[in-house]
Write an enzyme that holds these catalytic residues in place. Structure first.
Site, PDB file in Angstrom:
ATOM      1  CG  HIS A 184     -79.684  30.111 -54.273  1.00 32.26           C
ATOM      2  ND1 HIS A 184     -79.377  29.131 -55.197  1.00 32.26           N
ATOM      3  CD2 HIS A 184     -79.016  31.225 -54.656  1.00 32.26           C
ATOM      4  CE1 HIS A 184     -78.565  29.644 -56.114  1.00 32.26           C
ATOM      5  NE2 HIS A 184     -78.319  30.917 -55.807  1.00 32.26           N
ATOM      6  CG  HIS A 241     -70.960  31.333 -55.396  1.00 29.74           C
ATOM      7  ND1 HIS A 241     -70.710  32.100 -56.505  1.00 29.74           N
ATOM      8  CD2 HIS A 241     -72.257  30.952 -55.487  1.00 29.74           C
ATOM      9  CE1 HIS A 241     -71.828  32.187 -57.230  1.00 29.74           C
ATOM     10  NE2 HIS A 241     -72.775  31.501 -56.628  1.00 29.74           N
TER      11      HIS A 241
END
Length: 498
Positions: A111, A156
């Site tokens: 992830h 992100h």
């Protein structure tokens, strides 16, 4: 007479075994070694030839070797070798059937693969992809955003994490994808790019990956199944519609909706909280859903420090892509490492039959599985060369043995603490476990240093699947928190199960 040095505790244990089989003679003949292999090590296929090849491999003394015997030194060398490791050495190469559809495997999955630290201000770095691929990871996540000068970037979104170029990520994947595993890599593209920059992404995928990129369906009978891992290519997942062949992402509505409407090449991604609710409410339906479709589980957005959930609860229902933050060390990553040492570390491990049966429904939440439980006896005998903390003070070590499986099988037991001995602590501690679904279990040996009445520090650990556990007198090679070998630190144990 010169007084010989007292043998360390492990040597004393091994000396005892040696003398028991040497029956008073000074060396151990091949036939006695074979008896030891059969009786203690449960190496039932061993024959005279096996015993002689061990003598050739581990005996240094010429005369003993010529008379097909083993001295104690040779026996000790054998007992501390890979041949006596608690992990079945046959499982260090790919041995499972690799021709099943992708849905039949647990697949090592990462992830936010680009992050080296947390999700708020952590560094995005190409090395994070290299590390994950070198650990056998087969599903990488790439969060793509519009960048300046028509160059898509990876980071992100809406945070202060640093940015890296999409083209550099794909180049890194191309260079390292097949270093440790020949099996397919799935790229999970979380796509936030405009149409123009999506086209740039598609061009990079095609030009950089070349023939490694799967662009059209593979020739295989149209059984309505996904291809097997044996179709070795890089696969692209979850974005850029023309390049998505087998893993289009769809929203999960319910198990019955999936049954009636979902196509075999569509997969669902869900956060851990939603997945956990489904496990609790309808475990057996989840197991059946995962027989037909790929499911990707990812950590909750609230885990800003990039901590991980326990992957075991989602493997228990057969979810294939249980994605973890590979940069965050601790028990969840130890479990992932333990699960994927198996099958040669190729990143694909066949799910056990109990999760694949269409006849019998399996409920991981239920403790009665209508089968006689497996009885596991572990004797934690001794330790050797445990790493000393920076302070240089000797450890007060104890060993915690943990079973991770379905809820009713999961438990842990501790040995007593040995005071002030890092070199050769001796526990001789017996532990018994009853396990109803051993094929889902992982066993963890964790050495800890008792620092107070209720406090202890991590020293080293080793995790392996129950199905890779060897019987008999075995050594356990300890690993550090980040999964590196702590050689020569190890445990000496006896394993038995029925």
């Amino acid at each position: 007479m010169k007084k010989s040095k007292a043998p360390s505790s492990r040597r004393a244990e091994i000396q005892q075994l040696y003398q028991c089989y040497a029956s008073g003679k000074t060396t151990l003949p091949a036939c006695a070694l074979l008896r030891f292999l059969h009786k203690e090590q449960m190496e039932l296929t061993a024959n005279e030839e096996t015993a002689e090849s061990l003598i050739d491999r581990y005996e240094i003394e010429e005369t003993a070797r010529e008379s097909r015997c083993m001295t104690f030194e040779g026996f000790l060398r054998y007992m501390e070798s890979k041949d006596c490791c608690v992990f079945d050495q046959a499982h260090t190469s790919v041995y499972q059937d690799m021709d099943q559809p992708l849905t039949s495997y647990f697949i090592s999955s990462s992830h936010n693969t680009y992050l080296m630290g947390d999700q708020l201000v952590g560094k995005s770095h190409l090395d994070a992809y290299v590390c994950a691929l070198r650990k056998g990871c087969r599903c990488l996540e790439i969060d793509c955003w519009d960048g300046p000068d028509m160059e898509p970037v990876v980071y992100h979104g809406y945070t202060l994490t640093t940015k890296i170029l999409f083209k550099d990520v794909i180049t890194t994947v191309e260079q390292h994808a097949f270093e440790v595993s020949a099996y397919p890599v799935i790229l999970s593209l979380e796509n936030h790019c405009s149409q123009e920059q999506q086209e740039v992404m598609a061009q990079y995928l095609i030009s950089i990956l070349g023939d490694k990129l799967l662009k059209t369906p593979l020739d295989h009978p149209t059984t309505g199944d996904l291809p097997s891992p044996n179709k070795k290519k890089v696969v692209v997942a979850e974005a850029l519609s023309d390049l998505v062949v087998y893993t289009t992402s769809v929203k999960f509505i319910s198990f019955s909706h999936s049954k009636d409407n979902q196509n075999y090449y569509e997969n669902t991604s869900m956060a851990e909280k939603k997945a956990r609710k489904l496990v609790k409410a309808s475990g057996p339906d989840f197991v059946q859903h995962n027989q037909k479709f790929l499911t990707r589980i990812y950590p909750a957005g609230s885990r800003t420090s990039s901590s991980n959930y326990n992957p075991q609860e989602f493997w228990n229902v057969g979810s294939q892509l249980v994605a973890l933050n590979f940069q965050s060390l601790g028990l969840p990553m130890d479990l992932n490492d333990g699960r994927f040492w198996d099958n040669g570390g190729c990143g694909y491990v066949l799910k056990p039959a109990v999760l694949m049966s269409s006849q019998r429904s399996f409920d991981p939440g239920c403790s009665q599985h209508n089968v006689k439980p497996t009885h596991l006896l572990l004797k934690v005998i001794s330790g050797s060369n445990l790493p000393v903390p920076r302070s240089g003070k000797a450890l007060d070590p104890f060993v915690r043995v943990e079973i991770h499986g379905i809820a009713s099988d999961s438990r842990r037991k501790n040995t007593h603490t040995v005071k002030n001995n890092s070199l050769s602590p001796h526990w001789d501690s017996h532990m018994n476990f009853n396990i109803s679904v051993p094929e889902l279990c992982l066993i963890r040996f964790c050495v800890r240093d008792q620092t107070g009445l209720l406090s202890s520090d991590f020293v080293g650990q080793y995790m392996l699947p129950f199905s890779s556990l060897k019987k008999g007198y075995r050594w356990v090679p300890l690993r550090s928190r980040d999964g590196c070998s702590l050689d020569p630190a190890s445990l000496f144990v006896f394993v038995w199960y029925s």
